[in-house]
Design a protein around this motif. Structure first.
Motif, PDB file in Angstrom:
ATOM      1  N   UNK A  17       0.835  -1.199   0.000  1.00 32.57           N
ATOM      2  CA  UNK A  17       0.000   0.000   0.000  1.00 32.57           C
ATOM      3  C   UNK A  17       0.869   1.250   0.000  1.00 32.57           C
ATOM      4  N   UNK A  18       1.895   1.278   0.838  1.00 33.27           N
ATOM      5  CA  UNK A  18       2.798   2.436   0.879  1.00 33.27           C
ATOM      6  C   UNK A  18       3.489   2.618  -0.468  1.00 33.27           C
ATOM      7  N   UNK A  19       3.933   1.543  -1.064  1.00 36.20           N
ATOM      8  CA  UNK A  19       4.583   1.621  -2.374  1.00 36.20           C
ATOM      9  C   UNK A  19       3.623   2.156  -3.433  1.00 36.20           C
ATOM     10  N   UNK A  20       2.385   1.700  -3.412  1.00 41.12           N
ATOM     11  CA  UNK A  20       1.382   2.196  -4.372  1.00 41.12           C
ATOM     12  C   UNK A  20       1.130   3.692  -4.187  1.00 41.12           C
ATOM     13  N   UNK A  21       1.072   4.144  -2.948  1.00 41.01           N
ATOM     14  CA  UNK A  21       0.854   5.571  -2.676  1.00 41.01           C
ATOM     15  C   UNK A  21       2.032   6.390  -3.191  1.00 41.01           C
ATOM     16  N   UNK A  22       3.242   5.920  -2.956  1.00 44.53           N
ATOM     17  CA  UNK A  22       4.435   6.632  -3.430  1.00 44.53           C
ATOM     18  C   UNK A  22       4.440   6.706  -4.952  1.00 44.53           C
ATOM     19  N   UNK A  23       4.157   5.602  -5.613  1.00 41.58           N
ATOM     20  CA  UNK A  23       4.110   5.582  -7.085  1.00 41.58           C
ATOM     21  C   UNK A  23       3.028   6.520  -7.593  1.00 41.58           C
ATOM     22  N   UNK A  24       1.871   6.527  -6.948  1.00 40.94           N
ATOM     23  CA  UNK A  24       0.769   7.407  -7.336  1.00 40.94           C
ATOM     24  C   UNK A  24       1.201   8.874  -7.279  1.00 40.94           C
ATOM     25  N   UNK A  25       1.870   9.272  -6.209  1.00 41.20           N
ATOM     26  CA  UNK A  25       2.309  10.657  -6.082  1.00 41.20           C
ATOM     27  C   UNK A  25       3.409  11.007  -7.083  1.00 41.20           C
ATOM     28  N   UNK A  26       4.300  10.090  -7.348  1.00 42.97           N
ATOM     29  CA  UNK A  26       5.358  10.350  -8.335  1.00 42.97           C
ATOM     30  C   UNK A  26       4.751  10.537  -9.719  1.00 42.97           C
ATOM     31  N   UNK A  27       3.875   9.641 -10.120  1.00 41.77           N
ATOM     32  CA  UNK A  27       3.228   9.739 -11.437  1.00 41.77           C
ATOM     33  C   UNK A  27       2.387  11.008 -11.522  1.00 41.77           C
ATOM     34  N   UNK A  28       1.647  11.331 -10.470  1.00 38.18           N
ATOM     35  CA  UNK A  28       0.833  12.543 -10.450  1.00 38.18           C
ATOM     36  C   UNK A  28       1.674  13.792 -10.595  1.00 38.18           C
ATOM     37  N   UNK A  29       2.786  13.856  -9.887  1.00 39.02           N
ATOM     38  CA  UNK A  29       3.667  15.017  -9.993  1.00 39.02           C
ATOM     39  C   UNK A  29       4.270  15.148 -11.378  1.00 39.02           C
ATOM     40  N   UNK A  30       4.671  14.046 -11.962  1.00 34.53           N
ATOM     41  CA  UNK A  30       5.226  14.088 -13.323  1.00 34.53           C
ATOM     42  C   UNK A  30       4.166  14.592 -14.299  1.00 34.53           C
ATOM     43  N   UNK A  31       2.946  14.129 -14.155  1.00 33.50           N
ATOM     44  CA  UNK A  31       1.866  14.569 -15.040  1.00 33.50           C
ATOM     45  C   UNK A  31       1.635  16.073 -14.910  1.00 33.50           C
ATOM     46  N   UNK A  32       1.509  16.575 -13.687  1.00 29.69           N
ATOM     47  CA  UNK A  32       1.206  17.988 -13.499  1.00 29.69           C
ATOM     48  C   UNK A  32       2.375  18.892 -13.862  1.00 29.69           C
TER      49      UNK A  32
END
Length: 87
Positions: A17-32
């Motif tokens: 779960x922690x890994x998924x959250x970290x990946x989600x934030x990294x991908x979101x930041x790259x997108x924005x």
């Protein structure tokens, strides 16, 4: 023994779960960070005018988007001032 197995499973689930959250934030930041903002260059255009303008934008290798609802042509906001000077 069974208790240790459940603890190990809980740890793995928590780490996943922690890994998924970290990946989600990294991908979101790259997108924005890479997201291009667009501003309206012209609005309420006839189809003929829109076609003529987009052809000129294409000839100058300028990205554009057409909004069918607003009948407007949008260009990247960071170059809109330069494009307006080309008129």
């Amino acid at each position: 023994m069974l208790h240790k197995l459940f603890d190990l499973i809980k740890q793995n689930i928590l780490l996943s779960i922690i890994l998924c959250i970290i990946i989600y934030f990294i991908v979101g930041n790259i997108y924005f960070i890479n997201k291009q903002d667009y501003e309206i260059l012209y609005k309420d255009l006839s189809l003929e005018d829109a076609s003529r303008i987009t052809q000129q934008l294409d000839e100058n290798n300028i990205e554009w988007k057409y909004d069918k609802v607003k009948k407007s042509i949008m260009v990247p906001s960071d170059i809109i001032d330069e494009i307006k000077k080309l008129k």
